[in-house]
Design an enzyme around this catalytic site. Structure first.
Site, PDB file in Angstrom:
ATOM      1  N   LYS A 142       0.824  -1.204   0.000  1.00  0.00           N
ATOM      2  CA  LYS A 142       0.000   0.000   0.000  1.00  0.00           C
ATOM      3  C   LYS A 142       0.860   1.256   0.000  1.00  0.00           C
ATOM      4  CE  LYS A 142      -3.989   0.048   1.940  1.00  0.00           C
ATOM      5  NZ  LYS A 142      -5.118   0.024   2.901  1.00  0.00           N
TER       6      LYS A 142
ATOM      7  N   HIS B  82       4.416  -9.071 -11.694  1.00  0.00           N
ATOM      8  CA  HIS B  82       4.634  -7.880 -10.874  1.00  0.00           C
ATOM      9  C   HIS B  82       4.954  -6.614 -11.662  1.00  0.00           C
ATOM     10  CE1 HIS B  82       4.464 -10.475  -7.439  1.00  0.00           C
ATOM     11  NE2 HIS B  82       5.587 -11.076  -7.707  1.00  0.00           N
TER      12      HIS B  82
ATOM     13  N   LYS C  65      17.975 -12.894 -11.633  1.00  0.00           N
ATOM     14  CA  LYS C  65      18.562 -13.462 -10.421  1.00  0.00           C
ATOM     15  C   LYS C  65      20.080 -13.513 -10.536  1.00  0.00           C
ATOM     16  CE  LYS C  65      14.854 -16.410  -8.637  1.00  0.00           C
ATOM     17  NZ  LYS C  65      14.842 -15.720  -7.336  1.00  0.00           N
TER      18      LYS C  65
END
Length: 471
Positions: free
Chosen positions: A176, A234, A332
């Site tokens: 948030k 994402h 990664k």
């Protein structure tokens, strides 16, 4: 201020798994420690034959780490939840098994599917609408489905069981504080919004580089890869927040409508050898730790050609953004951990003669976790007043007292879907990346390599860490 939960029971399916131990329980512990989960009971379930004592020990050990963030009431709440929690050994995909467990718990119940996607799908398909008590909330982890078609099928299954606003498709990267920080920056500053468009912005890069390798997660990651795991799940959501039109309010419907409008206008253009890149790490060293070749990591199938680094260029075909490349990258085993959005403005059309020194485009950097803001400017001096120098204005943005999964769980418990991905948006994210995945499977885009602990293949990013844009 303490918020009261409307959910009475949090049921975690896959309670013995890595996600539960590494992220869910610590997030819940901080939520409880801060007094923001009053009256909540915790129940674990899974196919593993944990004893009740083993489950309570797992919960107690995790909760103990959160006691430092709690006052007396918080510590008492942590202890009470850890002592009262239950575990049920159950095959949730078996007909009637999950329904029976749901019916035995005090409601409303939030069911957290901390399971592989195909198992979550089977568990939901084993439920019938009349077996789901009123008020039940279903919480789904990423990836949501394995493609656009399976996401549509799963959406259809879920909305037969509960209303859309009772479905939480989790994106823990969209905390948030992060969402509100981006929106506040964009829409509360009158000098910024008029230049937030194709006329003044040259490109936008959204980068999530990790300095971790597989860390024992090959079972999941080798079947997903960087494009599915991070960009589809994402980074497209963060891109939408950066690019969306001003919503009337920051309530969930207005905000999620605006996010959906951006993603409907988004695509990755062919040929994909020009608009996308992929690579995987080879042996190297990260912070003094030797890392083997990805293909030699335990649980990896070399024949899958799974990428550990992906970069794609997304086009948003609307009035504001037509022609501006949005470059999304995640990988990664890289040498530098980076989580930021970099907005590069167009250069000034004319620099008056007589000035010298640095003359490169202004950049705005929004960092994630912790949330930060950096604005690069060219100013006169010090020293020769005719020489331009680069300075950086820096600020820390508001941070939540909760962990990312604590924020997610608080939204679930309080019935706030603001941080959840809406069904149509989940399908659109798959629509955007699926053509790329098919192209990669055909071998149209070469699988490059990079040393673990290095910066990645040379020439990938236009914006290096903490530096100015390459010309």
């Amino acid at each position: 201020m303490t918020s009261q939960t409307t959910v009475k029971t949090l049921l975690i399916l896959g309670a013995s798994g890595d996600l539960t131990g590494r992220l869910l329980l610590p997030g819940l512990a901080r939520l409880v420690a801060k007094g923001r989960a009053g009256g909540l009971s915790l129940v674990g379930a899974g196919s593993d034959s944990l004893t009740a004592d083993q489950w309570r020990t797992r919960v107690s050990e995790t909760f103990a780490a959160a006691e430092g963030a709690a006052d007396g009431d918080g510590r008492a709440a942590l202890k009470a939840m850890a002592e009262s929690t239950e575990y049920h050994a159950v095959d949730v995909t078996a007909e009637g098994a999950l329904a029976g467990l749901l019916g035995s718990l005090p409601g409303p119940v939030a069911v957290y599917f901390a399971l592989p996607p195909h198992v979550s799908q089977l568990a939901c398909e084993a439920l019938h609408p009349d077996q789901v008590p009123a008020g039940t909330r279903l919480v789904m982890e990423k990836p949501f489905g394995s493609g656009a078609e399976s996401a549509r099928d799963l959406n259809g299954t879920l909305v037969r069981l509960v209303p859309e606003d009772h479905i939480h498709r989790v994106d823990h990267f969209l905390g948030k504080a992060t969402v509100l920080n981006i929106l506040g920056l964009r829409f509360a500053n009158n000098f910024l919004e008029p230049v937030w468009n194709r006329d003044h912005i040259e490109r936008v890069e959204i980068i999530f580089d990790e300095d971790l390798a597989l860390e024992g997660r090959a079972g999941y990651y080798d079947g997903a890869g960087a494009l599915r795991d991070m960009i589809q799940s994402h980074l497209l959501q963060i891109m939408a927040l950066v690019a969306l039109e001003a919503p009337a309010t920051i309530q969930e419907r207005d905000l999620r409508d605006a996010v959906s409008a951006v993603l409907r206008a988004s695509s990755i253009k062919a040929p994909y050898a020009s608009s996308t890149r992929r690579a995987r790490y080879t042996a190297g060293n990260i912070s003094g730790k030797d890392v083997p070749d990805y293909v030699r990591e335990e649980g990896v199938d070399p024949a899958r050609n799974t990428e550990t680094l992906a970069e794609v260029q997304v086009a948003i075909d609307n009035w504001r953004w037509k022609g501006v490349p949005f470059i999304l990258r995640s990988g990664k085993a890289l040498g530098t951990k980076r989580k930021e959005a970099v907005i590069t403005f167009r250069p000034v059309p004319h620099l008056p003669g007589g000035f010298s020194g640095l003359d490169s485009p202004n950049q705005l950097r929004i960092g994630f976790g912790p949330d930060t803001l950096q604005l690069d400017l060219d100013v006169n001096g010090p020293g020769d007043i005719f020489t331009l120098n680069r300075i950086t204005l820096k600020s820390e943005l508001n941070a939540s007292e909760l962990l990312p999964y604590g924020e997610v769980l608080e939204g679930v418990l309080n019935g706030d879907p603001l941080l959840s991905v809406r069904g149509d948006t989940a399908e659109d994210c798959w629509r955007i990346v699926e053509p790329v995945l098919r192209s990669w499977n055909r071998g149209d885009v070469p699988l490059e390599e990079y040393d673990a602990g290095g910066p990645g293949p040379e020439g990938w990013l236009a914006v290096p860490p903490n530096g100015s844009a390459k010309e």
